[in-house]
Design a protein around this motif. Structure first.
Motif, PDB file in Angstrom:
ATOM      1  N   GLY B  48       0.834  -1.201   0.000  1.00 33.13           N
ATOM      2  CA  GLY B  48       0.000   0.000   0.000  1.00 33.13           C
ATOM      3  C   GLY B  48       0.867   1.249   0.000  1.00 33.13           C
ATOM      4  O   GLY B  48       1.991   1.243   0.510  1.00 33.13           O
ATOM      5  N   ILE B  49       0.320   2.330  -0.566  1.00 35.96           N
ATOM      6  CA  ILE B  49       1.026   3.618  -0.518  1.00 35.96           C
ATOM      7  C   ILE B  49       0.384   4.453   0.586  1.00 35.96           C
ATOM      8  O   ILE B  49      -0.793   4.800   0.512  1.00 35.96           O
ATOM      9  N   CYS B  50       1.169   4.759   1.598  1.00 33.25           N
ATOM     10  CA  CYS B  50       0.694   5.532   2.741  1.00 33.25           C
ATOM     11  C   CYS B  50       1.138   6.981   2.542  1.00 33.25           C
ATOM     12  O   CYS B  50       2.199   7.234   1.964  1.00 33.25           O
ATOM     13  N   HIS B  51       0.379   7.925   3.054  1.00 30.81           N
ATOM     14  CA  HIS B  51       0.783   9.334   2.922  1.00 30.81           C
ATOM     15  C   HIS B  51       2.147   9.569   3.561  1.00 30.81           C
ATOM     16  O   HIS B  51       2.911  10.440   3.153  1.00 30.81           O
ATOM     17  N   SER B  52       2.479   8.758   4.584  1.00 26.76           N
ATOM     18  CA  SER B  52       3.806   8.861   5.219  1.00 26.76           C
ATOM     19  C   SER B  52       4.917   8.562   4.218  1.00 26.76           C
ATOM     20  O   SER B  52       6.008   9.117   4.316  1.00 26.76           O
ATOM     21  N   VAL B 333       3.913   4.525 -10.033  1.00 26.83           N
ATOM     22  CA  VAL B 333       4.028   5.022  -8.649  1.00 26.83           C
ATOM     23  C   VAL B 333       4.247   6.535  -8.550  1.00 26.83           C
ATOM     24  O   VAL B 333       3.707   7.186  -7.652  1.00 26.83           O
ATOM     25  N   ASN B 334       5.029   7.121  -9.458  1.00 25.75           N
ATOM     26  CA  ASN B 334       5.257   8.567  -9.340  1.00 25.75           C
ATOM     27  C   ASN B 334       3.987   9.362  -9.633  1.00 25.75           C
ATOM     28  O   ASN B 334       3.705  10.370  -8.990  1.00 25.75           O
ATOM     29  N   THR B 335       3.229   8.890 -10.601  1.00 26.46           N
ATOM     30  CA  THR B 335       1.936   9.527 -10.892  1.00 26.46           C
ATOM     31  C   THR B 335       1.014   9.362  -9.690  1.00 26.46           C
ATOM     32  O   THR B 335       0.279  10.279  -9.312  1.00 26.46           O
ATOM     33  N   ALA B 336       1.046   8.176  -9.099  1.00 22.01           N
ATOM     34  CA  ALA B 336       0.197   7.921  -7.926  1.00 22.01           C
ATOM     35  C   ALA B 336       0.540   8.905  -6.808  1.00 22.01           C
ATOM     36  O   ALA B 336      -0.352   9.432  -6.135  1.00 22.01           O
ATOM     37  N   VAL B 341      -1.149  13.442  -3.325  1.00 13.75           N
ATOM     38  CA  VAL B 341      -1.014  14.779  -2.731  1.00 13.75           C
ATOM     39  C   VAL B 341      -2.276  15.610  -2.958  1.00 13.75           C
ATOM     40  O   VAL B 341      -2.655  16.438  -2.140  1.00 13.75           O
ATOM     41  N   LYS B 342      -2.947  15.337  -4.073  1.00 16.25           N
ATOM     42  CA  LYS B 342      -4.210  16.054  -4.340  1.00 16.25           C
ATOM     43  C   LYS B 342      -5.396  15.276  -3.799  1.00 16.25           C
ATOM     44  O   LYS B 342      -6.541  15.598  -4.111  1.00 16.25           O
ATOM     45  N   ALA B 343      -5.127  14.243  -3.031  1.00 11.14           N
ATOM     46  CA  ALA B 343      -6.167  13.376  -2.457  1.00 11.14           C
ATOM     47  C   ALA B 343      -7.055  12.787  -3.536  1.00 11.14           C
ATOM     48  O   ALA B 343      -8.241  12.533  -3.321  1.00 11.14           O
ATOM     49  N   ASP B 344      -6.464  12.567  -4.712  1.00 12.81           N
ATOM     50  CA  ASP B 344      -7.230  12.013  -5.823  1.00 12.81           C
ATOM     51  C   ASP B 344      -7.084  10.486  -5.830  1.00 12.81           C
ATOM     52  O   ASP B 344      -6.459   9.894  -6.717  1.00 12.81           O
ATOM     53  N   VAL B 345      -7.649   9.878  -4.832  1.00 15.59           N
ATOM     54  CA  VAL B 345      -7.617   8.412  -4.763  1.00 15.59           C
ATOM     55  C   VAL B 345      -8.750   7.952  -3.858  1.00 15.59           C
ATOM     56  O   VAL B 345      -9.050   8.596  -2.849  1.00 15.59           O
TER      57      VAL B 345
END
Lengths: 364, 360
Positions: B48-52, B333-336, B341-345
């Motif tokens: 998973g990708i965490c904001h941290s 991943v870089n696009t993700a 950052v824009k909370a677009d997920v």
């Protein structure tokens, strides 16, 4: 046009005290009136009234909600002179007291748990609107009338002058000591500020048998804290080395400081899972650093005096352990000077007005 | 001279790492330690990708060392176990979350609270017992001490289970610890993102009434119809917030951006608790009066201990709770990160490591 009655006429029984007329906070003699003794009321002659820092905030309108004239005083003790016919708790001649509030809704969740102090409709002892729409007047006055539920009995062996401050300062620190679980074997408590509340916090905590560290900006208070009040250690908050060495050592902290101050150094003193309880009420917001709270599962809470049941429990505990406030007893006409000294923290540790002996002389 | 990441350990490994504060991730060769007697080695299937992860690759907390290989919501299948490992066998589905070590002797460790150990070792960007830097789950294999591995029950799909290992435990733990799980209670959840949406699911499973508090009115339908929240408050709508005064027993605040605490403190009942699990860079403003007048509390919480993490995963399996995920290939991943950052997920990106991470 409705003409509001004057303060002298709004109730049937004449009363006399000292009030502030405006945000200068200057107190002076004031004629007003109190209600008759209702069937659940207790009327008592005021003998002593403690001066709380809240009194100073209120007379100066620091919190922005004061209405004038304002008769402060919510650490009030005296002797019962009349009781309503349904009163069971006390008899004429008993020593009694009233603290910070004189009413609540009596039916809500908080009231049913003996937590009248957290009732949304709680009525403060002074400066508040009473059930009948009139303003409440506090203890810088000749007598008080209050509902039995809001009267505490002062135990026989507790001196009235040293006992008066327990009714606000005492309960303000006793309640969080109990509620936040600081009273357990081996616990280490920090007390921030060695004033009216702080010195009582040290006394109560030592009576409960826990380790106490006083945290203060004044190195000069160390001797007093340790030799006289019995604190186990003393930290000067501006001494970075001392504060560093004490990091992560306290289960809880009771913070009595009434002005805005940095919380981060205090949060750092807590062990993980520790709680910092604020009992002083700064009027400006504080800065809350979030990382330290998260990384140690720490918390910052508030606490405001205690319910009536707990107030009585606190007084009985104080009587059992000979805990009274360190007081400077003053005459009524010294009160304005006392307020100036209080603003500078120049009192060890609570002024108490000798109302019984000195108020009468100021009435013309 | 320090060994290179490829040489410091005996077993080849590869993943994607950030080389500097730009945070741009790219293929990276490194190495993992040999499987020690208490270690579990597993092939990573998803992470998973965490904001941290974002905060770390950009060095927003000022503590990043590069190359930095993030990822602490890691799931996969066991390839090898050390000879003293008792709880796992080859073929088991397992996961690793935010930590891979601690001191094991302090009071917190002894109470299964490794996450509060002052010597806790993070899954990435931390120094391990052997002095080497830890590398996280955007990689093909993981090796971790058995104590820090959880079993993923068969009932849970691996991709949607991965975020439980950080987001899930981060909200589960304070719900339990601060006593916010009693049926009949009313709990607020601030923020409907990776943490917030899982918090709603857990809270509903505990049987409490849930109100989502969000700045985005557009999330109402999702919150109520899909996640099962009982109501929804728009935090900037003063009337709605006023009407909710003194109605909540507790609030779990997942928002990591700066925001006012006073409106949240006001909607707590007396004795209510506002638990912060998001960490803004700057301090919050804390008004003292409202805390005093209601004996209210503002508290913090971070992830959970290993015992509780396993308990949480088992609870999730029992109640069919997984994260709502968008599975992406490694090279997205870089696009993700830009979208994150824009909370677009909606609501967590999960990298399909097993199928899309290729050796450089």
């Amino acid at each position: 046009m409705k003409i509001t009655k004057s303060h002298e006429e709004e109730h049937p029984v004449k009363a006399f005290g000292w009030a502030a007329r405006d945000p200068s906070g200057h107190l002076s003699p004031f004629n007003f009136s109190r209600r008759e003794t209702g069937e659940t009321d207790v009327r008592f002659k005021v003998l002593y009234c403690g001066i709380c820092h809240s009194d100073l905030h209120n007379i100066k309108n620091d919190w922005g909600f004061s209405t004038y004239p304002l008769v402060p005083g919510h650490e009030i003790v005296g002797v019962v002179t009349e009781i309503g016919k349904k009163v069971k708790k006390v008899k004429v001649g008993n020593k009694v007291g009233v603290g910070c509030f004189v009413g609540a809704c009596n039916t809500c969740d908080m009231c049913s748990q003996d937590l009248e102090n957290y009732c949304a409709n709680m009525i403060w002892t002074y400066g508040c609107t009473c059930y009948d729409g009139t303003t409440t007047y506090g203890g810088y006055s000749d007598f008080m009338v209050a509902d039995e539920r809001y009267i505490v009995c002062i135990p026989e062996n507790l001196p009235l002058d040293g006992g008066a401050p327990l009714l606000c300062a005492g309960i303000a620190v006793y309640s969080p000591l109990k509620h936040f679980g600081f009273v357990k074997q081996g616990a280490h408590l920090g007390v921030v500020g060695l004033g009216g509340l702080g010195h009582l916090a040290v006394k109560f905590a030592k009576a409960f048998g826990i380790k106490v560290t006083v945290i203060s900006t004044s190195p000069s208070k160390k001797g007093e804290a340790m030799d006289y009040l019995g604190a186990d250690s003393f930290l000067v908050s501006s001494n970075a080395d001392q504060m560093q060495a004490a990091k992560g050592t306290m289960d809880g902290i009771i913070d009595t400081i009434a002005v805005a101050h940095p919380l981060m150094p205090l949060i750092d003193l807590l062990k993980s899972q520790g709680t910092l309880v604020m009992v002083g009420a700064p009027d400006k917001p504080l800065e809350l650093p979030v990382f330290p709270l998260l990384m140690g599962r720490k918390s910052v809470a508030g606490s405001a005096v205690g319910g009536m049941k707990e107030m009585q429990e606190m007084l009985d505990f104080a009587a059992e352990h000979n805990i009274t406030a360190e007081v400077e007893v003053i005459s009524m006409d010294y009160v304005n000077i006392a307020m100036e000294r209080l603003a500078k923290g120049n009192v060890r540790y609570r002024f108490v007005i000798d109302v019984g002996n000195t108020l009468g002389a100021t009435q013309t | 001279m320090a060994k290179s990441p490829e040489e410091e350990h005996p077993h080849e490994a590869f993943g994607w790492a950030a080389r500097d504060q730009s945070g741009i991730l790219s293929p990276f060769k490194f190495s993992r330690r040999a499987t020690g007697e208490q270690d579990v080695k597993f092939k990573v299937q998803y992470c998973g990708i965490c904001h941290s992860d974002y905060h770390s690759i950009k060095n927003e907390w000022g503590s990043s060392t590069y190359p930095l290989l993030p990822g602490h919501e890691i799931v996969g299948v066991v390839m090898e176990v050390g000879r003293k490992v008792k709880r796992f066998n080859v073929g088991d589905k397992v996961g690793v979350g935010c930590m891979v070590g601690a001191c094991h002797t302090c009071e917190n460790c002894e109470n299964d609270l490794e996450n509060y150990c002052p010597k806790m070792i993070l899954t990435y960007n931390s120094i391990y017992y052997d002095g080497t830097i830890t590398y996280g789950g955007y990689s093909n294999i993981m090796v971790a001490d058995e104590r820090y591995v959880v079993r993923i029950p068969d009932a849970l799909p691996l991709d949607a289970a991965a975020p439980l290992l950080c987001a899930g435990i981060t909200v589960y733990s304070p719900l339990k610890y601060y006593g916010l799980t009693k049926p009949g209670m009313h709990i607020g959840i601030v923020g409907l993102g990776g943490l917030g949406h899982v918090a709603v699911k857990f809270a509903k499973a505990f049987g409490v009434k849930v109100t989502v508090i969000s700045t985005s009115p557009s999330k109402r339908k999702e919150a109520v119809e899909h996640l099962g929240a009982d109501s929804f408050l728009v935090s900037r709508d003063l009337e709605q917030m006023q009407a909710a005064t003194a109605t909540m027993d507790g609030i779990v605040d997942t928002v990591s951006a700066q925001h006012p605490l006073l409106p949240l403190i006001n909607i707590l009942k007396p004795h209510g608790k506002l638990v912060l699990v998001g960490a803004p860079e700057k301090p919050h403003e804390l008004p003292a009066f409202p805390l005093l007048l209601g004996r209210k509390m503002v508290a913090g919480s971070t992830i959970g201990g290993m015992k509780e993490t396993q308990e949480m995963v088992d609870f999730a399996a029992k109640h069919n709770i997984t994260a709502d995920v968008e599975v992406i290939p490694m090279d997205y991943v870089n696009t993700a990160m830009e979208r994150l950052v824009k909370a677009d997920v909606r609501y967590r990106f999960v990298i399909d490591i097993g199928n899309t991470l290729r050796a450089p």
